[in-house]
Scaffold this active site. Structure first.
Site, PDB file in Angstrom:
ATOM      1  N   MET A 137      11.947 -16.422 -23.758  1.00 51.40           N
ATOM      2  CA  MET A 137      13.275 -16.061 -24.057  1.00 51.40           C
ATOM      3  C   MET A 137      13.173 -16.006 -25.623  1.00 51.40           C
ATOM      4  O   MET A 137      12.501 -16.678 -26.290  1.00 51.40           O
ATOM      5  CB  MET A 137      14.184 -17.664 -23.939  1.00 51.40           C
ATOM      6  CG  MET A 137      15.344 -17.525 -24.377  1.00 51.40           C
ATOM      7  SD  MET A 137      16.416 -18.861 -24.092  1.00 51.40           S
ATOM      8  CE  MET A 137      15.946 -20.035 -25.279  1.00 51.40           C
ATOM      9  N   ASP A 171      16.580 -14.034 -28.526  1.00 51.47           N
ATOM     10  CA  ASP A 171      17.984 -14.457 -28.868  1.00 51.47           C
ATOM     11  C   ASP A 171      19.057 -14.850 -28.056  1.00 51.47           C
ATOM     12  O   ASP A 171      18.858 -14.382 -26.842  1.00 51.47           O
ATOM     13  CB  ASP A 171      18.605 -13.056 -29.361  1.00 51.47           C
ATOM     14  CG  ASP A 171      17.690 -12.274 -30.488  1.00 51.47           C
ATOM     15  OD1 ASP A 171      16.580 -12.807 -30.544  1.00 51.47           O
ATOM     16  OD2 ASP A 171      17.907 -11.075 -30.418  1.00 51.47           O
ATOM     17  N   PHE A 224      18.962  -5.085 -24.531  1.00 50.05           N
ATOM     18  CA  PHE A 224      18.697  -5.883 -25.701  1.00 50.05           C
ATOM     19  C   PHE A 224      19.873  -6.702 -26.265  1.00 50.05           C
ATOM     20  O   PHE A 224      20.829  -6.750 -25.273  1.00 50.05           O
ATOM     21  CB  PHE A 224      18.518  -4.867 -26.864  1.00 50.05           C
ATOM     22  CG  PHE A 224      16.974  -4.539 -26.973  1.00 50.05           C
ATOM     23  CD1 PHE A 224      15.898  -4.979 -26.338  1.00 50.05           C
ATOM     24  CD2 PHE A 224      16.582  -4.252 -28.391  1.00 50.05           C
ATOM     25  CE1 PHE A 224      14.582  -4.752 -26.673  1.00 50.05           C
ATOM     26  CE2 PHE A 224      15.312  -3.866 -28.507  1.00 50.05           C
ATOM     27  CZ  PHE A 224      14.317  -4.298 -27.649  1.00 50.05           C
TER      28      PHE A 224
HETATM   29  C1  FRU Z   1      15.879 -10.106 -32.629  1.00 49.74           C
HETATM   30  C2  FRU Z   1      15.836  -8.934 -31.907  1.00 49.74           C
HETATM   31  C3  FRU Z   1      17.219  -8.109 -31.589  1.00 49.74           C
HETATM   32  C4  FRU Z   1      16.858  -7.282 -30.414  1.00 49.74           C
HETATM   33  C5  FRU Z   1      16.061  -8.073 -29.504  1.00 49.74           C
HETATM   34  C6  FRU Z   1      15.126  -7.821 -28.621  1.00 49.74           C
HETATM   35  O1  FRU Z   1      15.368 -11.067 -32.217  1.00 49.74           O
HETATM   36  O2  FRU Z   1      14.843  -8.211 -32.289  1.00 49.74           O
HETATM   37  O3  FRU Z   1      17.462  -7.169 -32.667  1.00 49.74           O
HETATM   38  O4  FRU Z   1      18.108  -6.997 -29.750  1.00 49.74           O
HETATM   39  O5  FRU Z   1      15.505  -9.085 -30.517  1.00 49.74           O
HETATM   40  O6  FRU Z   1      14.682  -8.632 -27.804  1.00 49.74           O
END
Ligand code: FRU
Length: 626
Positions: free
Chosen positions: A141, A143, A199
């Site tokens: 995990m 964000d 994302f």
């Molecule tokens: C931040 C990030 C976001 C992206 C996601 C990909 O931690 O780099 O910018 O959407 O993680 O997992």
């Protein structure tokens, strides 16, 4: 010649894994060439359990998507030994079912260890997995995404890899809670598809049904990410849910927003309501700035303005924005707050959450601070991608991911890697004419207190006071609250958590430097980065874009300026949860989050005030649990 080799390599394995009536369930494994394998399942069970070896390169596993399209997933399938298994769900009603794997040798141990099963055991096996902080049942995990509060339920979606405990195959994982403490794990809400990885992003409920998916539909906005012809491509997409966030349908018109100037870092849409204009707005991170868009129908978005170039800690990649209004404590005034998660750019290296306070008139955001001012939402090294829930009214409630892109892949976890901070409530306060954002633990967190343990403490503290058994049997799941007034002559006042192996975590006021410090230099395992394989290093370097010093990127102290506290008397509130140390000073004026890996639970508490006598007003210790 090659043809001959391939034919010879075409070994057919027929594994009878059980009997259902007269026809056996079977798994045939065919190797048409030395990098392609076909796994043919008949009368299959619900899961194919795939063995993972974390340090291997990814093989491509082709699965069937929602519309029977072929979707590629990347799995670090075991070559020599097995670290753990991950479940690949096999859709019901598709019999026989064939999975193609590309990029794994016919000699890999995977082919002997694949198993069919009708369930997957998620019981907790990682020693360092937090006990009362949210973490996924298994997998990777990062964000938190699309957090939304609707009809009494908090939905937490998150960047999730269900096929291994390293970053990859981005899905939106899903957990929900009624009290912000007990989380129920649910199947992923959005899966990687042919448009790419899913994302980060946000969710809202469309009360009026402006998007045409019905009143109160939940709309999830996310970034599709893909490497196309060697170049990164990112665009904003929409999915909607009419069953209260359990399942989502991806909008047929995706992507809904692509960058007009073709930039390749364009991601993490956060949608918010701007009442004066009766409009939904979207803020998207666009390389080293944030861009605002607005919409009437929640599907077509027009560009409004940009903010950020040249502001704050720079030059750094902007990610995961948030934007909301907050009242200033003790006044009738309200201010707009922009959260900007930046990577790299953390004062202690790697990723961190920065913020700007200012005004917004529906057209432009104007910060109150000069371009060179950088403010931090948390002063630890493991606080990233903090964003708030939609739908919580005047409460700015949010969660962070507790890790740092510098070493996120290397932390000593297997089954489940990544945890969230405690739910925090943000507030605005003023100190010496400047405006700051504070983060206090949400009041719901108090429900974790299972037992108060009395601490026998004198009212004043001179040099050292050791409470040998204070933390014994708390299993590194506790809260400690100490209120003290340091002597004007003291230079360091605070406490140290330690165990019998000599691991120690000092947390103290450094009054000479005007700082509060958390020092994890000798807190337990600190050198796991040193054991990283070249491939792991390559991956981490790619993520942060900066060279990494594996020796001391983890073994360090983090600190915050005491000048943002009221001064005189300090309240230190510390939460320890296996590998998490979250500190709040003066009701959240300072927050500091760090990972720690003590080799045994901290059992001893030593309070200290060097060179002069300080006053202890109170000290409380709670065993915490769900
Ligand atoms: C931040 C990030 C976001 C992206 C996601 C990909 O931690 O780099 O910018 O959407 O993680 O997992």
């Amino acid at each position: 010649m090659n043809q001959l080799r391939f034919t010879l390599l075409s070994i057919l394995l027929l594994i009878v894994v059980g009997c259902q009536g007269s026809s056996p369930q079977s798994m045939e494994i065919l190797h048409p060439d030395d990098s392609t394998t076909l796994i043919k399942l008949q009368r299959h069970q619900y899961y194919l359990l795939a063995p993972i070896e974390e340090n291997q390169r990814e093989a491509t596993v082709v699965l069937l998507g929602e519309q029977n399209e072929e979707v590629e997933m990347d799995l670090r399938l075991a070559v020599d030994s097995v670290d753990y298994f991950v479940p690949i769900p096999i859709p019901r009603g598709k019999d026989p079912y064939t999975i193609k794997v590309v990029g794994l040798s016919p000699k890999a141990i995977t082919w002997q260890r694949l198993q069919l099963a009708d369930s997957f055991d998620t019981s907790h096996r990682d020693y360092y997995r937090p006990s009362y902080h949210h973490s996924p049942a298994y997998g990777w995990m990062n964000d938190p995404n699309g957090m939304i509060y609707k009809d009494g339920v908090y939905h937490l979606y998150y960047q999730y890899n269900p096929y291994g405990s390293r970053w990859g195959n981005m899905h939106w994982g899903h957990s929900r809670s009624r009290d912000l403490i007990h989380w129920e794990h649910l199947p992923p809400a959005l899966a990687r598809d042919t448009m790419g990885h899913i994302f980060s992003g946000s969710a809202i409920f469309d009360r009026e049904g402006r998007a045409g998916f019905g009143k109160n539909a939940i709309l999830a906005y996310y970034t599709a990410h893909k490497i196309r012809e060697g170049k990164q491509w990112q665009a904003q997409c929409l999915a909607y849910s009419t069953d209260d966030g359990l399942s989502y349908t991806k909008y047929k018109g995706n992507p809904i927003l692509t960058p007009s100037d073709g930039i390749s870092d364009f991601r993490d849409p956060k949608v918010f309501w701007y009442e004066p204009n009766d409009r939904w707005y979207m803020i998207v991170s666009a390389d080293k700035e944030m861009r605002f868009f607005r919409s009437e129908d929640l599907k077509r978005w027009e560009y409004v303005s940009a903010f950020g170039e040249g502001y704050g800690a720079r030059p750094n990649q902007f990610e995961c924005p948030d934007f909301f209004e907050l009242p200033l404590e003790g006044s009738g005034e309200k201010k707009w707050v922009m959260l900007v998660n930046i990577n790299p750019g953390c004062p202690f290296g790697g990723s961190a959450t920065e913020y700007f306070v200012g005004t917004f008139d529906g057209e432009t955001f104007v910060p109150d601070t000069e371009p060179e001012v950088a403010r931090w939402l948390d002063f630890g090294k493991d606080h990233y991608a903090f964003v708030t829930f939609h739908g919580t009214g005047s409460r700015a409630l949010g969660l962070a991911w507790i890790s740092n892109w510098q070493y996120a892949h290397l932390t000593p976890f297997k089954q489940s890697r990544g945890a969230n901070s405690l739910p925090r409530e943000l507030f605005l306060f003023r100190q010496e004419g400047r405006t700051y954002v504070g983060a206090r633990p949400a009041k719901e967190v108090e429900a974790l207190r299972k037992e108060e343990r009395k601490l026998a403490l004198p009212p004043t503290l001179h040099t050292d006071l050791t409470l040998s058994d204070a933390l014994r049997d708390l299993d590194d799941s506790f809260e400690l609250e100490v209120e003290l007034t340091p002597s004007p002559k003291a230079s360091r006042v605070g406490f140290v958590l330690s165990n019998e192996l000599g691991d120690e975590l000092p947390i103290y006021l450094d009054l000479e430097k005007g700082r509060i410090v958390m020092d994890r230099t000798r807190s337990g395992l600190v050198d796991f980065g040193l054991h990283a394989t070249p491939h792991e290093r390559e991956r981490a370097d790619w993520r942060t874009g900066e060279g990494i010093n594996y020796q001391n990127d983890f073994a360090l102290a983090t600190w915050a300026p005491l000048g943002i506290c009221r001064g005189g008397r300090y309240q230190l509130r510390l939460f320890i949860d296996r590998s998490v140390a979250e500190l709040f000073v003066d009701g959240g004026r300072i927050a500091m989050t760090n990972l720690v890996f003590p080799r045994k639970p901290y059992s001893q508490l030593r309070l200290f005030s060097d060179s002069a006598t300080s006053t202890i007003h109170s000290a409380r210790l709670y065993r915490l649990g769900l």
